[in-house]
Design a protein around this motif. Structure first.
Motif, PDB file in Angstrom:
ATOM      1  N   UNK A 167       0.838  -1.196   0.000  1.00  0.00           N
ATOM      2  CA  UNK A 167       0.000   0.000   0.000  1.00  0.00           C
ATOM      3  C   UNK A 167       0.876   1.250   0.000  1.00  0.00           C
ATOM      4  N   UNK A 168       1.017   1.836  -1.152  1.00  0.00           N
ATOM      5  CA  UNK A 168       1.773   3.085  -1.256  1.00  0.00           C
ATOM      6  C   UNK A 168       0.887   4.233  -0.782  1.00  0.00           C
ATOM      7  N   UNK A 169       1.522   5.352  -0.454  1.00  0.00           N
ATOM      8  CA  UNK A 169       0.772   6.491   0.077  1.00  0.00           C
ATOM      9  C   UNK A 169       0.202   6.212   1.462  1.00  0.00           C
ATOM     10  N   UNK A 170       0.737   5.220   2.133  1.00  0.00           N
ATOM     11  CA  UNK A 170       0.282   4.844   3.480  1.00  0.00           C
ATOM     12  C   UNK A 170       1.430   5.076   4.462  1.00  0.00           C
ATOM     13  N   UNK A 171       1.220   5.976   5.400  1.00  0.00           N
ATOM     14  CA  UNK A 171       2.268   6.262   6.373  1.00  0.00           C
ATOM     15  C   UNK A 171       1.927   5.677   7.740  1.00  0.00           C
TER      16      UNK A 171
ATOM     17  N   UNK B 211      -0.191  -1.261  14.440  1.00  0.00           N
ATOM     18  CA  UNK B 211       0.358   0.019  13.983  1.00  0.00           C
ATOM     19  C   UNK B 211      -0.808   0.900  13.557  1.00  0.00           C
ATOM     20  N   UNK B 212      -0.592   2.221  13.726  1.00  0.00           N
ATOM     21  CA  UNK B 212      -1.589   3.184  13.250  1.00  0.00           C
ATOM     22  C   UNK B 212      -1.090   3.729  11.913  1.00  0.00           C
ATOM     23  N   UNK B 213      -2.016   3.769  10.946  1.00  0.00           N
ATOM     24  CA  UNK B 213      -1.637   4.123   9.581  1.00  0.00           C
ATOM     25  C   UNK B 213      -2.493   5.296   9.107  1.00  0.00           C
ATOM     26  N   UNK B 214      -1.859   6.243   8.424  1.00  0.00           N
ATOM     27  CA  UNK B 214      -2.620   7.334   7.814  1.00  0.00           C
ATOM     28  C   UNK B 214      -2.499   7.256   6.297  1.00  0.00           C
ATOM     29  N   UNK B 215      -3.658   7.418   5.648  1.00  0.00           N
ATOM     30  CA  UNK B 215      -3.659   7.415   4.177  1.00  0.00           C
ATOM     31  C   UNK B 215      -4.848   8.236   3.702  1.00  0.00           C
ATOM     32  N   UNK B 216      -4.615   9.103   2.751  1.00  0.00           N
ATOM     33  CA  UNK B 216      -5.687   9.928   2.213  1.00  0.00           C
ATOM     34  C   UNK B 216      -6.492  10.609   3.310  1.00  0.00           C
ATOM     35  N   UNK B 217      -5.810  11.071   4.368  1.00  0.00           N
ATOM     36  CA  UNK B 217      -6.508  11.779   5.440  1.00  0.00           C
ATOM     37  C   UNK B 217      -7.209  10.873   6.447  1.00  0.00           C
ATOM     38  N   UNK B 218      -7.273   9.562   6.152  1.00  0.00           N
ATOM     39  CA  UNK B 218      -7.875   8.633   7.117  1.00  0.00           C
ATOM     40  C   UNK B 218      -6.805   8.025   8.015  1.00  0.00           C
ATOM     41  N   UNK B 219      -7.278   7.537   9.147  1.00  0.00           N
ATOM     42  CA  UNK B 219      -6.364   6.835  10.044  1.00  0.00           C
ATOM     43  C   UNK B 219      -7.005   5.518  10.431  1.00  0.00           C
ATOM     44  N   UNK B 220      -6.204   4.460  10.402  1.00  0.00           N
ATOM     45  CA  UNK B 220      -6.743   3.161  10.840  1.00  0.00           C
ATOM     46  C   UNK B 220      -5.655   2.369  11.538  1.00  0.00           C
TER      47      UNK B 220
END
Lengths: 448, 448
Positions: free
Chosen positions: B77-81, B92-101
């Motif tokens: 998953x690119x664009x996933x920090x 882990x907590x991940x942010x992508x496209x303004x969302x967090x999961x």
């Protein structure tokens, strides 16, 4: 002062030993008897003299007789043939200019080299048929090529000499036919190398006659035909390069033991079975680092190294001559091919290994970097403990990468050890995984 | 089915680990989070893109995101920090496209890499001032060079990035000034290499400013001047390549231990101090094979190898990541320079060795064979037992010979062992004594 250190033979092993002994102990008398006139010459360079890459035959001389005499203070006597060794009285009998005299020795080094095998071919003495093992032969071939208008060459033997001579003669516009009795050229390099080299030789215009026995040569004045089992082919010049045989007769007559390989048996210091008598170079066996058995691989580095070590030992500083891994490298037109260690699986089984091998092809540089080439790498290891047994490489660049494998063999590394070596990477020099590492990785997977 | 193997970072270490785990255990869920868009790219190739040797930036990508997803079945998953690691709950907590999961993990690999050091220079953000550590920067530099008429470049830092960029920019006809704070370029390669490289850089028209600190940049719209302690110099473009620093913050915040080098501390399997959390690549330490201590040498092979090993370990087949010897190689215009092991004598003494070194210069081919070049070889060994500690080489050809030394270090060989290695000789490839052997011979003499 002890009796002189006497050396028989003035090439790599002999001159290395003499120079080293004299340098370490300038008081010691060091006498070298060389039956010819050339000393310390690079036999390996002769094909490049014939090719024209080396202008002057004397360029192949690493150090002249004068330098040895004047700068190194070695009593070097060319044109002196040792005709007998008397180990009881510790003297050698020497002939020169029709005279014969005796020379006592404190230590004796037999460095009599090897000679080209002359197979029982008809017409081997015909003009235009050559072996190539000494400087006079190289000189004669070069002159023959220059002075005659040659269309076709027959090269007998697909070992490295044959392949180097194929390149040399092709460079003169001569059409080369290469005859090899075995199914492949470069037999000690293994089939993976042979396949690549054979394709390349054909691309370069060499006609390969594999599994083809030569029976002789014919022609009126000079050689004109090469005879095979079923017919004959034209040949305006012929080079017979079917291997060498060690010059052991002088030593054997004196009771020096000859090993199973046909070369002089030696211990780890290069000593023969006779007190104070050493042997080194192309006439002597050496211990193989993989099999730990005596072997005979007549090559320049082995001769130099053993000579140097014996030079130290005879002046009182015992130095092992080192083992060999049978490492060899050869240029075949635009290819480099190299091998080390034990590649022959049958031989590996004979000495108690259970060989597993892989062959991979990988690029020599990063895939996006200009210029690289494919390198075909073979590695062989023992199934049980992963000990590396041998390897080969072939490609348009990178053949010296065999040194990594040769070093691993000297160290007794396993495939896993080699796979973990931190080899150098940058795009102009290697992919991230050097081809040697890739081969180790694949072989390691196969061993699991 | 166990919880997923989660990887943070989609470059060498991360993608190697993910690919290996998925290949060995296709049932295992493998998820890679990459905050950017580029994956598995060859940062080392970027200078050659700027130079023009590599046509397309995408050529530097070893494998595309699509290939990883489709052929290797890795959930990339690119664009996933990843913004937080919670080791207690193993998520882990991940942010992508303004969302967090949140994403639970069974095993976690931190492969966050390193970033270019940005020194506290004035005007570092001015247009035309670049660091070069990621693909977007390489792209920007290439465009800047193409779109502007640049006369002078200031390169800050004489490490390998600086030298590669000097070559790249010179190729565009830009006059290069290279600024280095230390007395020599390529500090980790030692003075013998630096001397040869510096002479060559000057020959190639690079102006070297050694022992020269840069304080900043100025210019109206774009960079125009580079500021030094005593004055300033023109610069139409500036590249700052003063090293990298590992990205450890994310892991450190979660309680992952950072070693003395500033990178993440790991054991022989790449495990951190936290249960089920691994680290590899440019953000992690590795064990140095000579010092047996943790070290931080961020290079591609180390990252690939460690990633691959961790991929095996997490699927239940524990595999050591292997040590490093700090082997590096760099092209500097027509030269190759390489190093391995421990070259710094002061550092060697710190870790308990008594270093002795030699530097020799020898030819890469037989003296009579056309084309060879001088190779300058340095070897360092411990005086007491002769253990080889490190080495370097520099010359117009043959820099990959460093691999022989790197292999010897991996095996723990002494100088005498190395001297006895049966390296390959034939006139087109080497003198009888390969330069590495000559250096070993001379060093061995010095140790007696």
């Amino acid at each position: 002062m002890s009796d002189p250190f006497v050396v028989i033979g003035g090439d790599a092993a002999g001159m290395s030993a003499a120079s080293k002994a004299k340098r370490e102990d300038p008081e010691r008398d060091v006498i070298v008897f060389e039956k010819g006139e050339w000393v310390s010459y690079a036999a390996c360079g002769m094909p490049y003299y014939v090719k024209g890459d080396v202008e002057d035959l004397e360029d192949l001389v690493a150090m002249t007789a004068e330098t040895f005499r004047e700068e190194r203070d070695v009593d070097l006597r060319t044109g002196h043939e040792v005709v007998e060794i008397d180990p009881e009285r510790e003297v050698v009998a020497v002939e020169a200019d029709g005279d014969r005299f005796e020379q006592p020795y404190g230590h004796l080094l037999v460095a009599t080299g090897a000679r080209a095998i002359e197979p029982p071919f008809d017409g081997l003495d015909r003009e235009g048929v050559f072996t190539i093992h000494d400087m006079d032969e190289a000189d004669a071939i070069e002159r023959y090529v220059r002075e005659h208008d040659l269309e076709t060459a027959a090269i007998v033997g697909g070992g490295y000499v044959g392949i180097e001579m194929a390149e040399a003669l092709s460079a003169h516009g001569i059409s080369v036919d290469l005859y090899e009795m075995l199914p492949h050229v470069l037999q000690p390099f293994g089939e993976a190398v042979a396949d690549v080299v054979e394709d390349h030789l054909r691309e370069q215009g060499v006609t390969l006659h594999l599994e083809t026995a030569v029976s002789g040569f014919s022609g009126d004045d000079r050689v004109e035909r090469v005879h095979l089992e079923d017919g004959d082919e034209p040949a305006d010049v012929a080079i017979v390069g079917v291997g060498v045989t060690p010059n052991v007769e002088l030593a054997a007559d004196a009771g020096v033991e000859v090993g199973e390989t046909g070369a002089i048996a030696t211990d780890e210091y290069g000593r023969t079975n006779l007190e104070s008598v050493f042997a080194a170079g192309d006439c002597a066996e050496a211990r193989h680092v993989v099999t730990d058995e005596p072997d005979h691989v007549p090559l320049a580095l082995t001769a130099n190294r053993a000579g140097r070590a014996i030079g130290e030992t005879v002046i009182g500083s015992p130095t092992p001559v080192g083992g060999i891994a049978g490492t060899a490298i050869v240029k075949a037109f635009d290819l480099g091919a190299a091998r080390t260690g034990l590649l022959d699986e049958e031989r590996a089984r004979e000495v108690g290994f259970d060989p597993v091998s892989v062959t991979i092809t990988a690029a020599t540089r990063a895939h996006y970097y200009p210029g690289g080439a494919d390198l075909t790498v073979t590695l062989v290891a023992d199934r049980e403990d992963g000990t590396l047994l041998g390897g080969s490489v072939v490609g348009r660049e990178g053949a010296k990468r065999i040194d990594t494998v040769a070093t691993a063999l000297e160290a007794g590394m396993t495939v896993t050890d080699l796979q973990n070596a931190d080899l150098a990477y940058a795009p102009p020099f290697s992919p991230v995984w050097d081809p040697i590492l890739t081969a180790a990785k694949v072989l390691s997977g196969k061993l699991e």
